[in-house]
Design an enzyme around this catalytic site. Structure first.
Site, PDB file in Angstrom:
ATOM      1  CB  CYS A  16      -0.869   0.064   1.247  1.00  0.00           C
ATOM      2  SG  CYS A  16      -1.882  -1.361   1.496  1.00  0.00           S
ATOM      3  N   GLY A  42       0.794   0.155  -5.070  1.00  0.00           N
ATOM      4  CA  GLY A  42      -0.419  -0.648  -5.033  1.00  0.00           C
ATOM      5  C   GLY A  42      -1.301  -0.324  -6.219  1.00  0.00           C
TER       6      GLY A  42
END
Ligand code: SF4
Length: 485
Positions: A16, A42
């Site tokens: 992320c 991501g």
């Protein structure tokens, strides 16, 4: 499987990236730009939540930031002077819109939105206990555990509840949280995942990497320190350090592959460190060849360093097409192969009759290395050597990076000699763990290492409550690396 380019199917994937803005009329639009700069962290999904002083607004979507958050109607729907966002590559929680962050909940203190980079390594244990006490979970992401821990904390103020929640979690977290009072950014006590703070006019910005500050025109202020909470409201920013001081262990793989080369990670230029790793590799594992060839794009800085140190010419032997967008990789091997050719092609006129050394950042399953070596041989290279700008990846990551289970990591199954034969290279060698630390400006890996390097050494810096079956670390195996002649 959806990837940005065919070589990505054999890479570790950062889970992320997070980005937050406090105090701008264009908060959501700035977050969208920031997320765009963090897209490499991501590519599965993205989301933005904003707060307009009365209500929270959220838009989440599968796919890239571009195409979802470059639409006027979407940004207009995300009103307010405070917003945070998230790009996601799933490791915990199946691929579903309900797992896309920021996650949001109405707590007794008001709305609570959270964007998380990392992985809670005792989330399953905490979740079982919370469910036993009556919590109802809406998604399978580990991040939702933090929301429930805040919601059920017996402390009075939201900050105390939040700290109480963080004291119960293990693992890696860089968080950007929004409440009606403002924004909280924090980093786990070891600082495993990165988080930086910037300023754009009167607005305070938080981002996973400095490159996202650059892209929105913000000035870098400082890194959020490991174990620090930065609490921002209209009254200003304050810093809280609720954890006992400990030696930080930021992820060393940020320098090897995850971060963009134009970022500064924990005070060091990622580009310069990658070049230094390449130079270390040239000193440790020289080979007599005509050209140094990078595997694009992540192998380029290390290849420059290798070429400069060795004096062997740097050349582009693999040409990447910049006009191929996202490629849907079909599971059938013959179609996968077509996908590789579409995006990357061998520079046949350069390679024919030459001895080359390919420089790549890492080997995960080895599937990509096999294709690249074959591509070089098909183009007429007479010798194909491979040098890797990281030590062998022998252990899984439990801190928010998508690693295959250990049995699928090539280096966990084979010796370096066996790996060389498997990918059909004339020789294969990896930079040593000490060489990696030297590239970071240290004398080598100390007994109290400055970084998390568990995927190379098996030395995990936290408990792994949910992963008790992890194999006993085998650091001595690193001593057995040999160059193959
Ligand atoms: S295990 Fe590897 S990828 Fe995971 S945080 Fe540690 S160094 Fe980074």
């Amino acid at each position: 499987m959806l990837t940005t380019h065919p070589f990505d199917d054999d890479r570790l994937h950062e889970e992320c990236g997070v980005f937050g803005v406090h105090g701008s009329d264009s908060a959501a639009a700035i977050v969208a730009l920031g997320l765009h700069a963090l897209q490499h962290r991501g590519q599965e999904a993205a989301g933005i939540t904003s707060y307009d002083g009365r209500e929270f607004h959220t838009h989440r979507a599968m796919g890239h930031v571009a195409g979802n958050f470059d639409r006027d109607d979407v940004i207009r729907g995300l009103g307010g002077r405070i917003a945070c966002g998230h790009v996601r590559y799933s490791t915990t929680g199946e691929t579903a819109l309900r797992n896309v962050q920021p996650l949001f909940a109405e707590l007794s203190s008001g709305g609570f939105a959270i964007a998380h980079n990392g992985n809670i390594s005792n989330a399953m244990k905490l979740k079982r206990e919370l469910i036993r006490r009556g919590s109802i979970f809406h998604c399978s992401s580990d991040t939702e555990v933090i929301i429930h821990l805040v919601a059920t904390s017996s402390y009075r103020t939201l900050i105390d509840r939040f700290i109480d929640a963080l004291r119960q979690v293990e693992g890696a977290y860089s968080l950007v949280v929004m409440t009606p009072e403002g924004m909280i950014a924090c980093r786990d006590p070891l600082g495993i995942r990165p988080l930086v703070m910037g300023r754009l006019g009167d607005a305070t910005i938080f981002a996973s990497e400095t490159v996202a500050l650059d892209v929105v025109g913000a000035e870098f202020v400082r890194h959020v320190e490991p174990g620090e909470l930065v609490i921002v409201s209209d009254a200003g920013a304050k810093s809280v350090r609720p954890f006992a001081p400990t030696r930080a262990r930021p992820c060393i793989f940020e320098h090897v592959y995850f971060s963009r080369p134009d970022s500064v990670a924990d005070g060091q230029s990622v580009y310069s460190v990658r070049k230094a790793i390449g130079a270390e590799l040239a000193r440790e594992r020289p080979v007599e060849v005509d050209y140094v060839i990078p595997v694009p794009d992540s192998g380029v800085p290390a290849a420059i360093g290798y070429a400069q140190e060795s004096g062997v010419p740097f050349e582009l032997g693999i040409i990447r097409s910049h006009y191929v967008g996202r490629t849907f990789i079909q599971p059938a091997d013959n179609i996968r192969h077509l996908g590789v050719k579409l995006k990357h092609n061998a520079n046949r006129a350069l390679l024919s009759g030459k001895r080359i050394v390919l420089i790549d950042d890492s080997i995960v399953r080895g599937t990509t290395s096999i294709k690249i070596v074959q591509m070089m041989r098909d183009a007429g290279a007479t010798e194909v050597h491979m040098r890797i700008a990281s030590p062998p990846t022998r252990h899984s990551c439990f801190y928010g990076v998508d690693t295959p289970e250990r049995a699928k990591l090539l280096a966990a199954r084979m010796s370096v000699e066996e790996m060389a034969a498997h990918i059909n290279a004339d020789s294969l060698a990896f930079v040593s763990v000490d060489g990696l630390y030297r590239a970071l400006g240290e004398g080598g890996r100390s007994t109290s290492p400055s970084h998390c390097d568990a995927c190379f050494t098996g030395d995990y810096p936290t408990s792994l409550t949910d992963h008790d079956d992890v194999a006993v670390p085998d650091q001595f195996a690193l001593l057995d690396e040999r160059v193959l002649a």
